[in-house]
Structure formats: structure tokens, C-alpha cells
Motif scaffolding. Structure first.
Motif, PDB file in Angstrom:
ATOM      1  N   LEU A   9       0.851  -1.193   0.000  1.00 46.89           N
ATOM      2  CA  LEU A   9       0.000   0.000   0.000  1.00 46.89           C
ATOM      3  C   LEU A   9       0.885   1.242   0.000  1.00 46.89           C
ATOM      4  CD1 LEU A   9      -2.670  -0.925   2.736  1.00 46.89           C
ATOM      5  CD2 LEU A   9      -2.919  -1.128   0.255  1.00 46.89           C
ATOM      6  N   CYS A  10       0.638   2.143  -0.931  1.00 47.70           N
ATOM      7  CA  CYS A  10       1.276   3.460  -0.911  1.00 47.70           C
ATOM      8  C   CYS A  10       0.243   4.424  -0.340  1.00 47.70           C
ATOM      9  CB  CYS A  10       1.690   3.870  -2.319  1.00 47.70           C
ATOM     10  SG  CYS A  10       2.371   5.532  -2.425  1.00 47.70           S
ATOM     11  N   VAL A  11       0.553   5.027   0.797  1.00 45.76           N
ATOM     12  CA  VAL A  11      -0.414   5.836   1.534  1.00 45.76           C
ATOM     13  C   VAL A  11       0.077   7.278   1.583  1.00 45.76           C
ATOM     14  CG1 VAL A  11      -1.626   6.142   3.728  1.00 45.76           C
ATOM     15  CG2 VAL A  11      -1.059   3.836   2.923  1.00 45.76           C
ATOM     16  N   GLY A  12      -0.771   8.216   1.166  1.00 43.34           N
ATOM     17  CA  GLY A  12      -0.396   9.624   1.150  1.00 43.34           C
ATOM     18  C   GLY A  12      -0.083  10.105  -0.250  1.00 43.34           C
ATOM     19  N   GLU A  13       0.303  11.366  -0.352  1.00 42.06           N
ATOM     20  CA  GLU A  13       0.557  11.979  -1.646  1.00 42.06           C
ATOM     21  C   GLU A  13       1.914  12.667  -1.660  1.00 42.06           C
ATOM     22  OE1 GLU A  13      -3.722  13.177  -3.485  1.00 42.06           O
ATOM     23  OE2 GLU A  13      -3.011  14.447  -1.853  1.00 42.06           O
ATOM     24  N   ASP A  14       2.474  12.771  -2.866  1.00 44.22           N
ATOM     25  CA  ASP A  14       3.708  13.516  -3.108  1.00 44.22           C
ATOM     26  C   ASP A  14       4.808  13.095  -2.129  1.00 44.22           C
ATOM     27  OD1 ASP A  14       2.371  14.852  -5.167  1.00 44.22           O
ATOM     28  OD2 ASP A  14       1.577  16.341  -3.791  1.00 44.22           O
ATOM     29  N   ALA A  15       5.537  14.064  -1.582  1.00 45.86           N
ATOM     30  CA  ALA A  15       6.680  13.729  -0.726  1.00 45.86           C
ATOM     31  C   ALA A  15       6.264  13.091   0.588  1.00 45.86           C
ATOM     32  CB  ALA A  15       7.507  14.985  -0.457  1.00 45.86           C
ATOM     33  N   ASP A  16       5.009  13.254   0.986  1.00 38.80           N
ATOM     34  CA  ASP A  16       4.541  12.700   2.257  1.00 38.80           C
ATOM     35  C   ASP A  16       4.118  11.242   2.140  1.00 38.80           C
ATOM     36  OD1 ASP A  16       4.919  15.122   3.587  1.00 38.80           O
ATOM     37  OD2 ASP A  16       2.939  15.846   3.002  1.00 38.80           O
ATOM     38  N   ALA A  17       4.108  10.672   0.951  1.00 37.49           N
ATOM     39  CA  ALA A  17       3.658   9.293   0.770  1.00 37.49           C
ATOM     40  C   ALA A  17       4.607   8.314   1.453  1.00 37.49           C
ATOM     41  CB  ALA A  17       3.551   8.965  -0.712  1.00 37.49           C
ATOM     42  N   VAL A  18       4.029   7.284   2.051  1.00 45.38           N
ATOM     43  CA  VAL A  18       4.812   6.254   2.725  1.00 45.38           C
ATOM     44  C   VAL A  18       4.421   4.890   2.176  1.00 45.38           C
ATOM     45  CG1 VAL A  18       4.962   7.665   4.817  1.00 45.38           C
ATOM     46  CG2 VAL A  18       3.149   5.925   4.610  1.00 45.38           C
ATOM     47  N   GLY A  19       5.287   3.919   2.408  1.00 44.70           N
ATOM     48  CA  GLY A  19       4.999   2.558   2.005  1.00 44.70           C
ATOM     49  C   GLY A  19       4.542   1.729   3.190  1.00 44.70           C
TER      50      GLY A  19
END
Length: 328
Positions: free
Chosen positions: A265-275
Motif C-alpha cells: 500500500l502506498c499511503v499519502g501523496e507527493d513527498a509525504d507518501a509512505v509505504g
């Protein structure tokens, strides 16, 4: 080297029986190595932002090249600029209008230099020499070191990289076909456009280029598309966790591609996204560890959210993960 010198060197070292493979005038070191051992394909790219490498991945590598650098922070970043130089001419192999344009670009970059340096490159020796002379006249040694400024031909930069690359094609439409063919040789052109880690500017005097150059400039003019995720069957713990995260208002993209791996799951957007890793990799522990190492080297923030830790309660897991992500 003369044939007699090659023969004498082989005889001196007792290598006459390898004369057909060690003829340095006709066989490169790569030719010798490729003839003696199987070729290992390096299928993962670790250098450039996606926009900088996707053209080559499709055109020169038949889609076999996987992008480990892909992340929501850069997947849609448009990092290729094209500077058109009108009314240019080539004199003694030098396109002076492009030299002036490159100097102007370097001056702008000098006000906010990149940590990884600036590279100025051209396919042609005369153009590269003119660019180097102009840069040396404009900047002293201290300033060159501060900017991490380098210049040279494409061949000189093979195997090298820089955060920012400025490429001067050095061509005009009236140039003889041989000069155009030289620039569009696939290996040379591939190296020319893949030295940059963060940003590439192509300086060109061509008005309506065709073929490889035209295809590349057309590609550069289009904004990059986001990665195509492949969530697969929406089932089990991963699907339940994704649903609860969406209920909390978090963007969720299952099966986010990074190189040959998929982030659950990739959660969040742009630079704030986490795996988010929801379980052991289906191919086993070794694959799981290698995926973790690859993602961490690529700069991902990773969270393990296994069902066993939250007693198969996706609501609790989603709330806990959301709180952890929100922490500075």
C-alpha cells in the motif's frame, strides 16, 4: 598500435594462442569479456527521476528497465526543459548561439547551485571544447568547484552523472547528414539524455527535428504520467486495511511499483507518501528482505502493518498507522 607491436606483446607474455581475442585494435575489452562470460542484465535503474529515464526505458531497453527511483514525490515531476535557439549556424564545428545559451543557463543555476553539481555535455568535440573554454573564461576555479561544474563530450561522461545536466546538441538543420547520424546513434543519444539525476535541459537549434531527436523532444514536451498501480485481487488483510485508511481520508494506492517490486500500500501523496508492508512477501523471506532493502535505499519511509500485531483488527491498525504517519 601496429600489428607487429601487438604480436610482440602477446609473445612476450606467452599469449599467442589468444591472438584472435586480444587484438586490441579490433576487439575492445568489453568484446573480450562478453565472449568469455555470460552477460548479466542490470534491470533496475537507480539514478534518475522517472521523467528522465522513461523514454530510454521504452526506446532502448524494450521496457526491461525497472525504475527504483519512482515515488509519488517525483512520478509526475516535469524535469526536462528544451531551450530553442533561433537563427544559429555552425562554424568550424561550433554552434556559438548554443554556447551563449548554455552560459546563460549556467549563470541562472549559479545563483542556486545544485548539491550534485552541473554537467555541460555535447556530442561533438569542437562544441564541447568551445563550451569548456567559455565556462573557464566565465568562472574561476573556486566558483567551478562551488558549482561542481564539469563539461565534456558524451563519451567523456559515460558512466558519470550529475544532479543537473545541460546538453547542447550543436546541430542545425543545414548540417550534413553525417553530423545528424552521429547524434542519433542510439548508444550515444541514450548516454546523452540519461546523465542527469534531477533535471535536464536540452539546448537545440533544430527547428522541426525528425527521427530520434524529434521523438525525444516530443516526449519532453508532454508531462509525465503517474505510475500505473496493479492492486490485484482486493482481498484479505491488505484490502481491509486499505478500506479503513480510505475511511480516514488518506489516499491509498495498492500495488505501487518500485523497480521489480510492489509496495503493498502506498499511503499519502507527493513527498509525504509512505509505504505500508502488510505481510511477508509471497515469494518468501529472502524476497521480503530484498524488497525492504531496495525500498529503504530508494528513500522510502516504510511501516510494517501485519495482521497479527493488531489481532486482525484493521480499524485499530489504520488508526495507529494514521497517527504514526502524522508525527513529524
Amino acid at each position: 598500435m601496429a600489428d607487429v607491436d601487438v604480436t610482440a606483446a602477446l609473445r612476450r607474455h606467452g599469449l599467442e594462442r589468444f591472438a584472435d581475442r586480444l587484438d586490441v585494435r579490433r576487439s575492445s575489452a568489453f568484446d573480450v569479456a562478453a565472449g568469455a562470460a555470460p552477460v548479466t542484465w542490470l534491470g533496475e535503474h537507480h539514478r534518475s527521476a522517472p521523467h528522465l529515464i522513461q523514454f530510454s526505458a521504452r526506446r532502448f531497453y524494450d521496457g526491461r528497465l525497472e525504475l527504483v527511483t519512482r515515488h509519488p514525490r517525483n512520478e509526475r515531476a516535469d524535469v526536462i526543459d528544451v531551450v530553442a535557439v533561433p537563427d544559429a549556424a555552425v562554424t568550424d564545428g561550433v554552434n556559438q548561439a548554443e554556447v551563449d545559451a548554455v552560459l546563460d543557463l549556467v549563470r541562472r543555476r549559479a545563483a542556486d547551485p545544485s548539491d550534485g553539481g552541473i554537467a555541460v555535455v555535447s556530442p561533438f568535440r569542437a562544441q564541447a571544447d568551445a563550451l569548456e573554454a567559455a565556462l573557464l573564461a566565465a568562472y574561476d576555479v573556486d566558483e567551478i568547484e562551488r558549482l561542481g561544474l564539469r563539461s565534456g563530450t558524451v563519451h567523456a561522461f559515460q558512466g558519470s552523472e550529475a544532479d543537473v545536466v545541460i546538453a547542447s546538441l550543436g546541430l542545425v538543420a543545414e548540417d550534413p547528414p553525417s553530423r545528424h547520424r552521429f547524434v542519433t546513434e542510439p548508444n550515444l543519444f541514450n548516454v546523452l539524455v540519461t546523465r542527469a539525476r534531477k533535471h535536464l535541459t536540452v539546448v537545440t537549434s533544430l527547428r522541426s527535428p525528425q527521427g530520434l531527436v524529434g521523438d525525444y523532444l516530443g516526449y519532453a514536451a508532454r508531462p509525465p504520467a503517474p505510475a500505473q498501480t496493479d492492486p490485484g485481487p482486493a482481498e484479505g488483510w491488505t484490502a481491509a486495511l486499505a478500506e479503513e485508511l480510505r475511511r480516514l481520508g488518506l489516499p491509498v494506492r495498492p500495488g505501487y511499483p518500485v523497480g521489480r517490486w510492489r509496495v503493498d500500500l502506498c499511503v499519502g501523496e507527493d513527498a509525504d507518501a509512505v509505504g505500508v508492508i502488510c505481510g511477508v512477501h509471497p515469494n518468501g523471506v529472502a524476497a521480503h528482505v530484498e524488497r525492504q532493502r531496495t525500498l529503504l535505499r530508494a528513500g522510502w519511509r516504510l511501516y510494517d502493518v501485519f495482521a497479527s500485531r493488531w489481532s486482525d483488527d484493521p480499524i485499530r491498525a489504520a488508526l495507529d498507522l494514521a497517527a504514526r504517519i502524522a508525527r513529524p
